[in-house]
Design a protein around this motif. Structure first.
Motif, PDB file in Angstrom:
ATOM      1  N   HIS A 293       0.830  -1.214   0.000  1.00 50.23           N
ATOM      2  CA  HIS A 293       0.000   0.000   0.000  1.00 50.23           C
ATOM      3  C   HIS A 293       0.866   1.268   0.000  1.00 50.23           C
ATOM      4  CE1 HIS A 293      -3.499  -2.304   0.072  1.00 50.23           C
ATOM      5  NE2 HIS A 293      -4.108  -1.867   1.150  1.00 50.23           N
ATOM      6  N   LEU A 294       1.963   1.247   0.755  1.00 53.17           N
ATOM      7  CA  LEU A 294       2.837   2.418   0.752  1.00 53.17           C
ATOM      8  C   LEU A 294       3.460   2.627  -0.625  1.00 53.17           C
ATOM      9  CD1 LEU A 294       4.588   2.064   4.224  1.00 53.17           C
ATOM     10  CD2 LEU A 294       3.116   3.947   3.489  1.00 53.17           C
ATOM     11  N   LEU A 295       3.803   1.539  -1.304  1.00 55.90           N
ATOM     12  CA  LEU A 295       4.294   1.650  -2.677  1.00 55.90           C
ATOM     13  C   LEU A 295       3.230   2.289  -3.565  1.00 55.90           C
ATOM     14  CD1 LEU A 295       6.268  -0.936  -4.724  1.00 55.90           C
ATOM     15  CD2 LEU A 295       4.162  -0.038  -5.676  1.00 55.90           C
ATOM     16  N   TRP A 296       1.988   1.797  -3.448  1.00 53.32           N
ATOM     17  CA  TRP A 296       0.883   2.281  -4.300  1.00 53.32           C
ATOM     18  C   TRP A 296       0.616   3.762  -4.049  1.00 53.32           C
ATOM     19  CZ3 TRP A 296      -3.773   4.597  -4.582  1.00 53.32           C
ATOM     20  CH2 TRP A 296      -4.608   4.306  -5.675  1.00 53.32           C
ATOM     21  N   VAL A 297       0.518   4.135  -2.771  1.00 56.76           N
ATOM     22  CA  VAL A 297       0.231   5.537  -2.439  1.00 56.76           C
ATOM     23  C   VAL A 297       1.378   6.432  -2.896  1.00 56.76           C
ATOM     24  CG1 VAL A 297      -0.181   7.161  -0.550  1.00 56.76           C
ATOM     25  CG2 VAL A 297      -1.278   4.912  -0.506  1.00 56.76           C
ATOM     26  N   GLY A 298       2.614   5.952  -2.737  1.00 54.45           N
ATOM     27  CA  GLY A 298       3.756   6.734  -3.185  1.00 54.45           C
ATOM     28  C   GLY A 298       3.756   6.952  -4.684  1.00 54.45           C
ATOM     29  N   VAL A 299       3.488   5.894  -5.439  1.00 57.83           N
ATOM     30  CA  VAL A 299       3.430   6.026  -6.901  1.00 57.83           C
ATOM     31  C   VAL A 299       2.291   6.958  -7.306  1.00 57.83           C
ATOM     32  CG1 VAL A 299       2.967   4.777  -9.041  1.00 57.83           C
ATOM     33  CG2 VAL A 299       4.537   3.814  -7.364  1.00 57.83           C
ATOM     34  N   ALA A 300       1.163   6.887  -6.614  1.00 57.02           N
ATOM     35  CA  ALA A 300       0.047   7.798  -6.910  1.00 57.02           C
ATOM     36  C   ALA A 300       0.484   9.248  -6.724  1.00 57.02           C
ATOM     37  CB  ALA A 300      -1.145   7.475  -6.010  1.00 57.02           C
ATOM     38  N   SER A 369      -0.948  12.010   5.129  1.00 50.48           N
ATOM     39  CA  SER A 369      -2.325  11.951   4.646  1.00 50.48           C
ATOM     40  C   SER A 369      -3.023  13.282   4.853  1.00 50.48           C
ATOM     41  CB  SER A 369      -3.089  10.826   5.336  1.00 50.48           C
ATOM     42  OG  SER A 369      -3.100  10.991   6.736  1.00 50.48           O
ATOM     43  N   GLU A 370      -2.701  13.986   5.937  1.00 48.63           N
ATOM     44  CA  GLU A 370      -3.294  15.308   6.155  1.00 48.63           C
ATOM     45  C   GLU A 370      -2.823  16.299   5.101  1.00 48.63           C
ATOM     46  OE1 GLU A 370      -2.301  16.396  10.121  1.00 48.63           O
ATOM     47  OE2 GLU A 370      -3.639  14.903  11.049  1.00 48.63           O
ATOM     48  N   VAL A 371      -1.549  16.215   4.731  1.00 48.61           N
ATOM     49  CA  VAL A 371      -1.016  17.108   3.686  1.00 48.61           C
ATOM     50  C   VAL A 371      -1.679  16.810   2.348  1.00 48.61           C
ATOM     51  CG1 VAL A 371       1.041  17.689   2.343  1.00 48.61           C
ATOM     52  CG2 VAL A 371       1.195  17.475   4.829  1.00 48.61           C
ATOM     53  N   VAL A 372      -1.752  15.525   1.975  1.00 49.86           N
ATOM     54  CA  VAL A 372      -2.333  15.147   0.682  1.00 49.86           C
ATOM     55  C   VAL A 372      -3.803  15.556   0.602  1.00 49.86           C
ATOM     56  CG1 VAL A 372      -2.981  13.192  -0.780  1.00 49.86           C
ATOM     57  CG2 VAL A 372      -0.713  13.261   0.282  1.00 49.86           C
ATOM     58  N   SER A 373      -4.576  15.270   1.651  1.00 45.13           N
ATOM     59  CA  SER A 373      -6.013  15.587   1.615  1.00 45.13           C
ATOM     60  C   SER A 373      -6.262  17.084   1.613  1.00 45.13           C
ATOM     61  CB  SER A 373      -6.718  14.940   2.804  1.00 45.13           C
ATOM     62  OG  SER A 373      -6.185  15.416   4.031  1.00 45.13           O
ATOM     63  N   PHE A 426     -10.827  -5.815  13.193  1.00 45.82           N
ATOM     64  CA  PHE A 426     -10.221  -4.627  12.617  1.00 45.82           C
ATOM     65  C   PHE A 426     -11.259  -3.898  11.773  1.00 45.82           C
ATOM     66  CE2 PHE A 426      -9.489  -8.307   9.964  1.00 45.82           C
ATOM     67  CZ  PHE A 426      -9.777  -7.886   8.688  1.00 45.82           C
ATOM     68  N   LYS A 427     -10.986  -2.637  11.520  1.00 45.01           N
ATOM     69  CA  LYS A 427     -11.895  -1.800  10.728  1.00 45.01           C
ATOM     70  C   LYS A 427     -11.713  -2.099   9.245  1.00 45.01           C
ATOM     71  CE  LYS A 427     -12.826   3.011   9.431  1.00 45.01           C
ATOM     72  NZ  LYS A 427     -12.348   4.419   9.537  1.00 45.01           N
ATOM     73  N   ILE A 428     -12.828  -2.190   8.520  1.00 46.62           N
ATOM     74  CA  ILE A 428     -12.801  -2.333   7.067  1.00 46.62           C
ATOM     75  C   ILE A 428     -13.248  -1.001   6.455  1.00 46.62           C
ATOM     76  CG2 ILE A 428     -13.681  -3.598   5.072  1.00 46.62           C
ATOM     77  CD1 ILE A 428     -14.356  -5.898   6.958  1.00 46.62           C
ATOM     78  N   PRO A 429     -12.323  -0.187   5.954  1.00 44.18           N
ATOM     79  CA  PRO A 429     -12.719   1.098   5.371  1.00 44.18           C
ATOM     80  C   PRO A 429     -13.480   0.907   4.060  1.00 44.18           C
ATOM     81  CG  PRO A 429     -10.375   0.724   5.050  1.00 44.18           C
ATOM     82  CD  PRO A 429     -10.869  -0.399   5.918  1.00 44.18           C
ATOM     83  N   VAL A 430     -14.597   1.603   3.921  1.00 43.90           N
ATOM     84  CA  VAL A 430     -15.414   1.537   2.712  1.00 43.90           C
ATOM     85  C   VAL A 430     -15.785   2.958   2.299  1.00 43.90           C
ATOM     86  CG1 VAL A 430     -17.551   0.686   1.656  1.00 43.90           C
ATOM     87  CG2 VAL A 430     -16.355  -0.709   3.361  1.00 43.90           C
ATOM     88  N   TYR A 431     -15.594   3.275   1.039  1.00 47.22           N
ATOM     89  CA  TYR A 431     -15.986   4.566   0.472  1.00 47.22           C
ATOM     90  C   TYR A 431     -16.963   4.315  -0.667  1.00 47.22           C
ATOM     91  CZ  TYR A 431     -12.421   7.199   3.034  1.00 47.22           C
ATOM     92  OH  TYR A 431     -11.684   7.793   4.030  1.00 47.22           O
ATOM     93  N   SER A 432     -17.926   5.198  -0.829  1.00 50.75           N
ATOM     94  CA  SER A 432     -18.981   4.990  -1.824  1.00 50.75           C
ATOM     95  C   SER A 432     -18.736   5.724  -3.133  1.00 50.75           C
ATOM     96  CB  SER A 432     -20.337   5.437  -1.253  1.00 50.75           C
ATOM     97  OG  SER A 432     -20.296   6.821  -0.899  1.00 50.75           O
ATOM     98  N   GLU A 433     -17.753   6.648  -3.173  1.00 51.03           N
ATOM     99  CA  GLU A 433     -17.578   7.492  -4.359  1.00 51.03           C
ATOM    100  C   GLU A 433     -17.171   6.710  -5.600  1.00 51.03           C
ATOM    101  OE1 GLU A 433     -16.851  10.037  -0.715  1.00 51.03           O
ATOM    102  OE2 GLU A 433     -16.373   8.001  -1.422  1.00 51.03           O
ATOM    103  N   GLY A 434     -16.377   5.666  -5.447  1.00 50.85           N
ATOM    104  CA  GLY A 434     -15.958   4.855  -6.587  1.00 50.85           C
ATOM    105  C   GLY A 434     -14.907   5.493  -7.468  1.00 50.85           C
ATOM    106  N   ARG A 439     -10.361   5.097  -3.757  1.00 45.32           N
ATOM    107  CA  ARG A 439      -9.448   3.944  -3.732  1.00 45.32           C
ATOM    108  C   ARG A 439      -8.140   4.293  -3.010  1.00 45.32           C
ATOM    109  NH1 ARG A 439     -12.205   3.368  -8.696  1.00 45.32           N
ATOM    110  NH2 ARG A 439     -10.674   4.487  -9.970  1.00 45.32           N
ATOM    111  N   LEU A 440      -7.713   5.547  -3.146  1.00 46.51           N
ATOM    112  CA  LEU A 440      -6.523   5.997  -2.426  1.00 46.51           C
ATOM    113  C   LEU A 440      -6.773   5.990  -0.916  1.00 46.51           C
ATOM    114  CD1 LEU A 440      -3.681   7.400  -2.415  1.00 46.51           C
ATOM    115  CD2 LEU A 440      -4.913   9.568  -2.496  1.00 46.51           C
ATOM    116  N   MET A 441      -7.921   6.548  -0.498  1.00 45.17           N
ATOM    117  CA  MET A 441      -8.203   6.658   0.934  1.00 45.17           C
ATOM    118  C   MET A 441      -8.454   5.294   1.574  1.00 45.17           C
ATOM    119  SD  MET A 441      -7.606   9.673   1.547  1.00 45.17           S
ATOM    120  CE  MET A 441      -7.980   9.510   3.300  1.00 45.17           C
ATOM    121  N   VAL A 442      -9.021   4.359   0.817  1.00 44.28           N
ATOM    122  CA  VAL A 442      -9.177   3.001   1.350  1.00 44.28           C
ATOM    123  C   VAL A 442      -7.814   2.433   1.703  1.00 44.28           C
ATOM    124  CG1 VAL A 442      -9.753   0.619   0.733  1.00 44.28           C
ATOM    125  CG2 VAL A 442     -11.386   2.445   0.264  1.00 44.28           C
TER     126      VAL A 442
END
Length: 455
Positions: A293-300, A369-373, A426-434, A439-442
């Motif tokens: 996930h850190l690889l994915w977020v970094g590449v994004a 994440s606070e900086v990105v958002s 554990f928490k399962i994060p779900v977002y409805s925007e699609g 997908r980044l925030m998940v």
């Protein structure tokens, strides 16, 4: 060991102990009884239906549409050495009940053909094409019967996963062919990406069709580094050598592959894995998830032009790579899994370092994440972009962060718990925007969930 398939019979209802599965089985038998040739129960929660080929599409459509199951995948098998033909296994899951339904049909060994289910179950499109390429089963009525895996110059009639194909074959005769891509329609222009591009992890070719500045369609040609790992493992490796090559299928998520292989063998053989090994496997899987996930977020961040975020994500990622090296001896390809357990324990030093890293990761990840958002120039490029609606996600049976970013609360660790996942919450994060933002925030929130699981 596979003779059981040809000795199967129709299960009696009283043999299905799971009441929910028994109810489903009874309903299917009543509706399609004439088309069910044999059936069996596997590990208590998997129902295998061998159907007559003329019923394959009807039964699959019923399971997907009316029973609300998700499509998982399709597996093709060459069963000629057992006196049979070729067989396709379509696998479905009913997540909320932790059940699987497998629908299979046999194709003739001399002219292997089966009805396609891809017009009713869209997620089967690629899987059927893969089976066609590698085993030579033709799926009649498939909406896109072009090649998927094999290269353009691979000769017709040569199928690398058939039993009579030698694993050590050095080369096959090549033929000159050009892959049939569709041409642009009126007011469309084509934007090619690849097959070599800085953002791609392997050779892939994307052909984007753009109209009025909007991408309206895409063609894809990948699998440029297909290596035939399955044939090598079948042809020359022992069962406990396979986990090591399975980890090399992917340079990011390798432990997942060796874990899946070991779990399949253990379940089929009735091997009970020690509880401590189950926990160690779970911890290693979550460390791998953090690394991925850190690889994915970094590449994004990099693709969005925020290279500071990219470098910070990969700096944090270095810590988990070092931790994996401390535990397993390797930053990747851990070599931990064997059938029946694991090769290494987690020492007290490894435990202390893991807890220390997770505390540091939480703090640094919150800051990033606070900086990105808060950067509108970034969020404007990923909000309302690349939308996959909940309805389309359901039709395609997508999984992982892609599903959860489109409003589907699907997580195999909870729906079909394995290893030690059934013993942790554990928490399962779900977002409805699609969209890409969802997908980044998940993935960002799942990093914290992974830390909770490990702790």
């Amino acid at each position: 060991m596979w003779r059981w398939l040809y000795e199967m019979r129709i299960l009696r209802l009283e043999e299905v102990e799971n009441p929910e599965l028994r109810e489903i089985y009874e309903e299917i038998v009543k509706r399609f009884g004439d088309g069910i040739l044999r059936s069996e129960l596997i590990a208590g929660n998997k129902l295998h239906l061998h159907v007559e080929r003329g019923f394959l599409r009807k039964v699959s459509s019923h399971i997907f549409d009316e029973l609300g199951a998700f499509y998982c995948t399709t597996a093709g098998v060459d069963e000629r050495p057992l006196g049979g033909g070729f067989r396709a296994y379509h696998i479905f899951s009913i997540d909320e009940k932790n059940l699987f339904i497998i629908v299979s049909a046999e194709a003739s060994p001399s002219l292997p053909r089966l009805p396609s289910i891809a017009n009713d179950v869209e997620g089967a499109n690629w899987a059927e094409r893969e089976v066609r390429d590698l085993l030579g089963i033709e799926f009649d009525g498939h909406p896109d019967p072009r090649r998927l895996v094999l290269p353009d110059d691979w000769p017709d009639g040569v199928y690398p996963l058939r039993k009579d194909f030698r694993y050590d074959l050095k080369e096959v005769p090549r033929v000159e062919k050009e892959y049939p891509m569709r041409g642009p329609e009126a007011e469309e222009y084509v934007m090619p990406i690849g097959p070599y591009h800085p953002a791609l992890h392997e050779p892939e070719y994307f052909r984007l069709y753009v109209r009025g500045g909007r991408v309206v369609d895409a063609e894809y040609r990948g699998f440029g580094v297909f290596r035939g790992v399955e044939k090598v493992t079948e042809g020359r490796l022992t069962y406990n050598q396979i986990p090591f090559i399975a980890e090399r299928i992917c340079g990011i998520c390798g432990f997942t592959h060796s874990s899946c292989y070991c779990e399949a063998i253990e379940e089929a053989s009735g091997i009970e894995v020690p509880e401590r090994a189950q926990y160690i496997r779970t911890i290693m899987l979550e460390l791998e998830r953090i690394e991925s996930h850190l690889l994915w977020v970094g590449v994004a961040c990099h693709l969005l032009g925020f290279d500071t975020g990219f470098m910070h994500c990969w700096r944090i990622r270095e810590g988990v790579m070092d931790l994996c090296e401390l535990i397993s001896g390797n930053r990747k390809t851990y070599g931990m899994n064997l059938v029946g357990g694991v090769r290494r324990d987690i020492t007290e030093k490894g435990r202390e370092k893991a807890l220390e890293y997770l505390a540091k990761m939480r703090k640094e990840l919150r800051e990033i994440s606070e900086v990105v958002s808060g950067m509108s120039e970034l969020t404007a490029r990923i909000k309302d972009v690349g939308i996959l609606s909940k309805a389309d996600a359901r039709k395609l049976s997508v999984v992982g962060p892609t599903a959860r970013g489109s409003g589907l609360k699907r997580d195999v660790r909870v729906d079909h718990p394995y290893f030690a996942y059934g013993k942790v919450s554990f928490k399962i994060p779900v977002y409805s925007e699609g969209d890409v933002w969802a997908r980044l925030m998940v993935r960002v929130e799942e990093l914290f969930s992974s830390a909770d699981i490990i702790e």
